[in-house]
Design an enzyme around this catalytic site. Structure first.
Site, PDB file in Angstrom:
ATOM      1  N   LYS A  84       0.825  -1.209   0.000  1.00 41.92           N
ATOM      2  CA  LYS A  84       0.000   0.000   0.000  1.00 41.92           C
ATOM      3  C   LYS A  84       0.859   1.259   0.000  1.00 41.92           C
ATOM      4  CE  LYS A  84      -3.758  -2.435   2.311  1.00 41.92           C
ATOM      5  NZ  LYS A  84      -4.483  -2.704   3.575  1.00 41.92           N
ATOM      6  N   GLN A 128      -4.739  -1.553   9.784  1.00 42.36           N
ATOM      7  CA  GLN A 128      -4.629  -2.835   9.095  1.00 42.36           C
ATOM      8  C   GLN A 128      -5.239  -3.953   9.937  1.00 42.36           C
ATOM      9  OE1 GLN A 128      -3.409  -3.368   5.949  1.00 42.36           O
ATOM     10  NE2 GLN A 128      -4.044  -5.500   6.175  1.00 42.36           N
ATOM     11  N   ASP A 151     -10.720   2.539   4.123  1.00 45.31           N
ATOM     12  CA  ASP A 151     -11.088   1.129   4.033  1.00 45.31           C
ATOM     13  C   ASP A 151     -12.579   0.956   3.785  1.00 45.31           C
ATOM     14  OD1 ASP A 151      -8.930  -0.598   4.097  1.00 45.31           O
ATOM     15  OD2 ASP A 151      -8.761  -0.598   6.271  1.00 45.31           O
TER      16      ASP A 151
END
Length: 338
Positions: A84, A128, A151
């Site tokens: 990422k 995460q 997200d």
């Protein structure tokens, strides 16, 4: 519709026709499936993102910034986060990774998220997953302010997505949606089976594919069946054999075999599991689909790796740009987050 949201409409348009000369259902005498390169599509999307960032910065705006919170030493999580941040650098987004030990208290993590929420330099924020067992993942996802929630896991973003309203879409489901649209796979009136009902992948994919194409956030107008762990294998096969599109997101290696697939179906494999190769004894990644068998019947298929994975990272970059431009913070949404 608020003018600030207009640029997002193009992100949701439905592709109703396959590429010229290519039909979804083919005759019995046909070649193997077209293997959809997620890497190639992701490069295209990242190029679009890079151009968008350049224009944004050239207009005098601050460079978009992504903050990633990484808890513990899970090797897969560290690998995903590295991908990422590399992608962010590639498209011109600045980023930081904040490392915390697995022993971090939930309250300490919530305090960190609160500080990042209030940091004007932070445009996009993600924690995460998975998190250690002593931490409530739902509480953490809901702690990230919705307009920074790249997200797409905050309950407000999930709710707006389910109501066909503009929201921060979860990156993996959005990546699947973009694969289908950009490949030209028809969805209008088609039968779709989504294998897997997770709240972060299976459910959002089903929402994007079945909702109304005329709404604020257009959907695919497909007829969607969702299967899960309690769907008997024979019943799963009965659903699959009628499906024009199969999205496998169960996390079970080789769950979907050729005898379950209708001739000419499009197959999108979201599953990714690390297994030991029986010949080399080395670890390798496999999907939920028996790739070699299914590609002989399908019209389109995504590989693992190199299919949905790169698209997930690409869509995360798009979400970070949306967050930086504050396209999803109209007054109505602000009122919900005060």
């Amino acid at each position: 519709m608020a003018p600030a949201l207009c640029p997002l409409r193009a992100l949701g348009r439905v592709a109703l026709r396959p590429p010229c000369g290519r039909r979804l259902h083919l005759s019995a005498h046909r070649d193997d499936a077209v293997v959809i390169s997620g890497r190639k599509l992701a490069r295209q999307i990242r190029q679009e993102a890079r151009h968008e960032v350049e224009q944004w910065v050239a207009a005098g705006n601050k460079r978009p910034h992504l903050s990633v919170v990484l808890v513990g030493e899970n090797p897969a999580s560290h690998s995903y986060v590295l991908n990422k941040t590399k992608a962010a650098a590639d498209v011109g987004i600045s980023s930081e990774t904040i490392l915390k030990p697995a022993s971090i208290a939930e309250e300490e993590l919530l305090d960190l998220i609160g500080k990042l929420n209030n940091d004007a330099n932070v445009d996009g924020l993600l924690v995460q997953l998975p998190l250690p067992e002593h931490i409530d993942e739902r509480k953490i996802c809901n702690a990230v302010t919705p307009d920074k929630d790249v997200d797409g896991f905050h309950v407000i973003n999930v709710g707006r997505m389910c109501l066909d309203q503009y929201s921060m879409l979860p990156a993996t489901p959005w990546g699947v949606w973009e694969i289908i649209k950009r490949t030209g796979i028809p969805t209008l009136g088609k039968n779709v089976v989504v294998a897997g009902r997770s709240k972060n992948v299976g459910m959002p994919i089903a929402m994007l594919l079945h909702t109304d194409g005329r709404h604020e956030r257009p959907g695919g107008d497909a007829t969607v069946t969702i299967s899960h762990r309690y769907t008997p294998k024979e019943q799963l096969k009965q659903h699959m054999i009628r499906a024009d599109i199969v999205v496998a997101a169960a996390g079970i290696p080789n769950l979907i075999t050729a005898d379950m697939i209708k001739e000419g179906a499009a197959v999108i494999d979201v599953g990714i599991t690390r297994v030991q190769d029986p010949i080399t004894a080395k670890p390798r990644l496999v999907g939920d689909v028996d790739f070699e068998g299914v590609k002989k019947k399908a019209s389109y298929i995504t590989p693992v790796p190199g299919g949905v994975g790169p698209m997930t990272v690409a869509m995360l970059m798009k979400n970070t740009i949306i967050a930086a431009k504050k396209l999803l913070k109209p007054k109505a949404l602000e009122a919900l987050t005060v």
